[in-house]
Motif scaffolding. Structure first.
Motif, short mmCIF file in Angstrom:
data_model
loop_
_atom_site.label_atom_id
_atom_site.label_comp_id
_atom_site.label_asym_id
_atom_site.label_seq_id
_atom_site.Cartn_x
_atom_site.Cartn_y
_atom_site.Cartn_z
N ILE A 74 0.81 -1.18 0.03
CA ILE A 74 0.13 0.20 0.02
C ILE A 74 0.68 1.28 -0.01
O ILE A 74 0.55 2.33 -0.61
N SER A 92 1.83 3.57 -3.13
CA SER A 92 1.08 4.49 -3.58
C SER A 92 1.67 5.88 -3.37
O SER A 92 1.16 7.02 -4.00
N TYR A 127 -2.23 5.78 7.49
CA TYR A 127 -1.93 6.26 6.24
C TYR A 127 -3.16 6.09 5.17
O TYR A 127 -3.54 7.01 4.39
N ILE A 128 -3.85 5.05 5.56
CA ILE A 128 -5.06 4.50 4.36
C ILE A 128 -6.25 5.90 4.77
O ILE A 128 -6.73 6.39 3.95
N LEU A 139 -4.68 9.23 3.53
CA LEU A 139 -4.48 9.61 2.13
C LEU A 139 -5.92 9.20 1.41
O LEU A 139 -6.24 10.19 0.54
N SER A 140 -6.87 8.67 1.75
CA SER A 140 -8.07 8.36 1.23
C SER A 140 -9.08 9.65 1.57
O SER A 140 -9.44 10.09 0.49
N ILE A 160 -7.51 12.11 -0.77
CA ILE A 160 -8.20 11.85 -2.55
C ILE A 160 -9.87 12.48 -2.19
O ILE A 160 -9.97 12.96 -3.39
N LEU A 171 -6.09 4.08 -4.10
CA LEU A 171 -4.99 5.14 -3.86
C LEU A 171 -4.26 5.47 -4.82
O LEU A 171 -3.91 6.71 -5.05
N THR A 227 -4.12 9.35 -6.42
CA THR A 227 -3.26 10.15 -6.53
C THR A 227 -2.71 10.45 -7.93
O THR A 227 -2.15 11.62 -8.34
N THR A 276 2.52 9.30 6.07
CA THR A 276 3.15 8.70 4.74
C THR A 276 4.52 8.12 5.31
O THR A 276 5.07 7.16 4.74
#
Length: 822
Positions: A98, A101, A238-239, A242-243, A246, A336, A340, A385
């Motif tokens: 993951i 990404s 992180y998921i 970053l989600s 996005i 992801l 991105t 990250t």
């Protein structure tokens, strides 16, 4: 079972007759009791307490330093760990996959922006869709792999099972290389994310990356993998971050509030300039450059095999749980990567030559802003990250040592890689991985753009072999939906094989040539190692009738002496106790003064040398080890003679003494071992250092007595705590008395089945931290529930048989069974 004990006196001792009722009737067991046992038997302590070795052989300085640095050693029993549920397994096994990404989109853009400039943002999305298509195909193949292979090893095990061990070494080489490069890439990418948030650290990029890898090495040597579920936190953090980025980016795009990022100076960009859009379908982009961009983007799929490698760690049923987790991991990665990439195409986030700020960090800053709350959110996303990238690097410290262990077990890597270390980790594998990855980081100056050329070739080779292996399996077994399995795995193997070729061709000059050179060399080395191991095994194979008998009719003893001291005296006494056919005491005349002194001391009344002849032998070239080898070889010229070489040696207290004395005994032992029908025994005699009251230091010889009363370290595992709670009134084993009816508690440390005589008996050594005693179950060869590691509460009467403290046919209670994966 009924047992009757009878004791009859005799002139030389006593006999203990034991009448035992067994399943097939009664049988009689008679044990001879010596006079020495009779002396012990007068309600005195028996030999159950541990020897106290603290003064005789204290822990070495190296071990004490290791214990300070790494902590208390783990016991082997702690290998059995808790299995993971799907949620925890996703967090623990997915970071490598993951986290890609965070740099996948950027690595595509680095290949196109110098040539077609901003037109690269129109090309990056189609390329990413192709990569996501490959992700779907490979995921489908690995769902099939997990269905049939529930042990760790992934593509290596699949290739070995379907193509044999030699073809499997291609997968081994590919995966070993991939694990090494993963550490370098992930840690370098993590540092790039860190310096994107804190630009002042850019000049320390290399040192920060080296420090992180050293920390990972140290942590894994300490048993960092035991932290288990804690590694899931960075993944989900992180998921989530970053989600969220996005989704908010999508919202801003559709509401028209997402703005393009200002273009930096051309000198700061990759290759120091920004290209111009051309004409045609590829907008002026050369096909080879397109392939390089695709190859760089393909690195986003590394880590996809992690679920397959970790199937055994899932809760039961392993295969369905692992398959569901793999689907979730692939879906998250696809979301992801696509997110991105789309945001990069909308904001025109350009990659920088120095790798920082990263494309993802520019996206985050553009979406949340550089002021107020948005700026703090930027730092939080960058923290997430950094954490997952460093955690992704750590996953190789789990995968590489285990894979190396499998390959070494198959005898294609040195056996040292199968040994577990102080904290149960494969320490040699961890150190090897750390050393090679640090070398890569230093050579490439911790730059992801340079390291990425080495990336993914290994893992895609593994994908190819896994798919091809499953095709072979389905064609061989032809069960279930085998046609679908053949078709899907054939597509996966073909697609990934093409990707490998693209990597090699497109990235050859940029660094792929290193893999093209090192990979075959590693493969040849593995095959050569295996041939060596096979030759050794064949040479030493114990086959019935082959060298099974030795025509030895006499044993001759040769003792080599240099001077006459207590070490020599004790060695001579040992020689006499061997009752050999002949005994020769040999001195090599190197220094006439030393020889004369020895001859004057030899044969003094009351010494062991009084009845032994000293033989002085010339040694003109002063090569004592060679002279000893030639003399012993002459002794065994007779094919019916076996020669035992005895070597007295002083034991040294300090390292300074080792420097002050040579190691002649070791040299002679190493030489004579090459002579057939010869064995060398070193008889040491140590002195201990004592500090006198006035402060002076004195060294005195060690006595014969082995001091008892030593305490061994407890493991304090859950089973030990349960045993302590259940056996609060148990007596310490080290203080048992003969003929005492006792209740003791401890752990079964050793087991043996005695087949002597008509019957058989199960012997179990039970120990606590004070001592050990043998439990003898007569007429039994096994007892359900009792195995090594079982915690027992035992009641019975202590007796002595053949100077060994035993409890015959005791009552027992199984308090805790040893942990297992069942």
């Amino acid at each position: 079972m009924c047992t009757l004990h009878l004791t009859t006196p005799g002139s030389n001792g006593a006999s203990s007759a034991i009448l035992v009722e067994g399943p097939s009737g009664y049988w009689l067991s008679i044990e001879s009791v010596s006079e020495a046992d009779k002396q012990i038997a007068k309600n005195s302590p028996v030999l159950t307490s541990h020897a106290n070795v603290a003064n005789v052989y204290p822990e070495s300085l190296g071990y004490r330093i290791k214990r300070v640095l790494l902590g208390k050693p783990y016991v082997t029993e702690q290998l059995s760990g808790e299995r993971l549920n799907r949620a925890i397994a996703l967090g623990v096994l997915a970071p490598d996959c993951i986290s890609s990404s965070a740099y996948g989109t950027e690595q595509i853009l680095t290949q196109m922006t110098p040539y077609i400039g901003l037109a690269a943002f129109a090309m990056v999305v189609p390329i990413m869709f192709v990569i996501i298509g490959v992700l779907f195909v490979v995921t489908t193949s690995y769902l099939d792999v997990i269905k049939y292979y529930t042990t760790a090893g992934g593509s290596y095990v699949v290739a070995r099972d379907n193509f044999g061990p030699k073809i499997a070494q291609i997968a081994a080489v590919a995966l070993l290389i991939d694990y090494i490069v993963t550490v370098a890439v992930q840690c370098s990418a993590g540092t790039a994310a860190l310096t994107s948030a804190v630009p002042g650290l850019v000049h320390y990029t290399l040192w920060i990356t080296i420090a992180i890898v050293v920390i990972l090495i140290y942590g894994n040597l300490r048993g960092l993998r035991e932290a288990g579920s804690y590694f899931a936190l960075p993944t989900y953090f992180y998921i989530l971050m970053l989600s969220s980025t996005i989704i908010i980016g999508y919202y801003k795009k559709f509401t028209g509030t997402l703005h393009m990022i200002p273009q930096p100076l051309n000198s700061a960009l990759v290759q120091g300039h920004l290209g111009q859009k051309g004409s045609g379908l590829l907008m002026g982009l050369a096909f080879i450059t397109l392939m390089r961009a695709y190859a760089n983007g393909g690195s986003s799929l590394t880590g996809l095999e992690a679920i397959s490698n970790g199937v055994a760690s899932f809760r039961r049923p392993e295969s369905p749980n692992a398959r569901k987790t793999l689907v979730w991991m692939a879906s998250i990665l696809a979301f992801l990567l696509l997110g991105t990439t789309l945001i990069a195409s909308w904001t025109h986030a350009l990659p920088y030559a120095i790798g920082t700020p990263t494309v993802v960090s520019q996206e985050v800053l553009d979406i949340f802003g550089s002021h107020g709350l948005g700026h703090y959110i930027f730092y939080v996303v960058q923290l997430a990250t950094v954490l997952i990238l460093y955690t992704g690097g750590n996953t190789s410290f789990n995968g590489f040592p285990f894979l190396a262990n499998y390959v070494a077990t198959d005898k294609y890597l040195p056996r040292q890689l199968t040994k577990r270390g102080h904290r149960l980790a494969f320490s040699n594998g961890i150190l090897l991985l750390g050393a090679v990855s640090l070398t890569l980081i230093i050579v490439f100056n911790a730059q992801v753009n340079g390291l990425i050329a080495l990336y993914a070739i290994g893992v895609f080779t593994g994908f190819t072999l896994a798919g091809a292996g499953m095709v072979a399996r389905h064609l061989r077994e032809r069960s279930g939906r085998w046609r679908f399995g053949v078709a899907m795995n054939a597509v996966s193997a073909s697609v990934t094989a093409v990707v490998v070729l693209v990597f090699l061709v497109a990235k050859f000059k940029e660094g792929a040539w290193i893999i093209a050179l090192v990979g075959p060399l590693m493969y040849v080395a593995l095959i050569r190692l295996n041939k060596q191991y096979v030759r050794e095994d064949k040479a030493f194979e114990a086959v019935s009738g082959r060298f099974a008998t030795m025509r030895i009719r006499m044993n001759r003893v040769v003792i080599f002496v240099d001077n006459y001291d207590l070490a020599t005296e004790r060695a001579l006494l040992y020689c006499v106790s061997l009752n050999a056919y002949s005994l020769r005491a040999v001195h090599f005349d190197i220094d006439p003064i030393v020889t004369k002194r020895l001859e004057r001391s030899w044969g003094s009344p009351g010494t062991a040398s009084a009845n032994i002849t000293l033989e002085t032998v010339e040694c003109d070239d002063r090569r004592v080890d060679r002279a000893a080898l030639e003399l012993v070889a002459d002794v065994v010229r007779d094919p019916e003679v076996f020669c035992m070489v005895i070597l007295p040696r002083r034991g040294f207290v300090s390292r300074l003494q080792r420097l002050l004395h040579d190691r002649t005994a070791d040299a002679i032992a190493g030489a004579v071992m090459h002579v057939p029908r010869t064995a060398a025994t070193i008889v040491p005699y140590r002195a201990v250092r004592k500090r006198l009251a006035e402060g002076d230091v004195q060294e005195s010889p060690v006595g014969d007595e082995v001091v008892r009363g030593g305490l061994r370290e407890d493991a304090h595992l859950e089973a030990d705590l349960k045993l302590a709670e259940r056996s609060s009134g148990a007596a310490p084993i080290g203080g048992l008395l003969e003929r005492q009816h006792v209740e003791i508690a401890g752990r079964v440390r050793a087991m043996a089945i005695n087949h002597e005589g008509e019957g058989h008996e199960l012997r179990c050594v039970i120990a606590d931290n004070t001592g050990s005693v043998t439990l003898v179950f007569q007429g039994r060869s096994n007892i359900p529930g009792i195995e090594r590691g079982t915690r027992l509460l035992v009641r019975g009467t202590v007796t002595s048989l053949r100077r060994e403290a035993v409890i015959l046919n005791p009552q027992y209670e199984i308090v805790a069974a040893p942990p297992s994966d069942e």
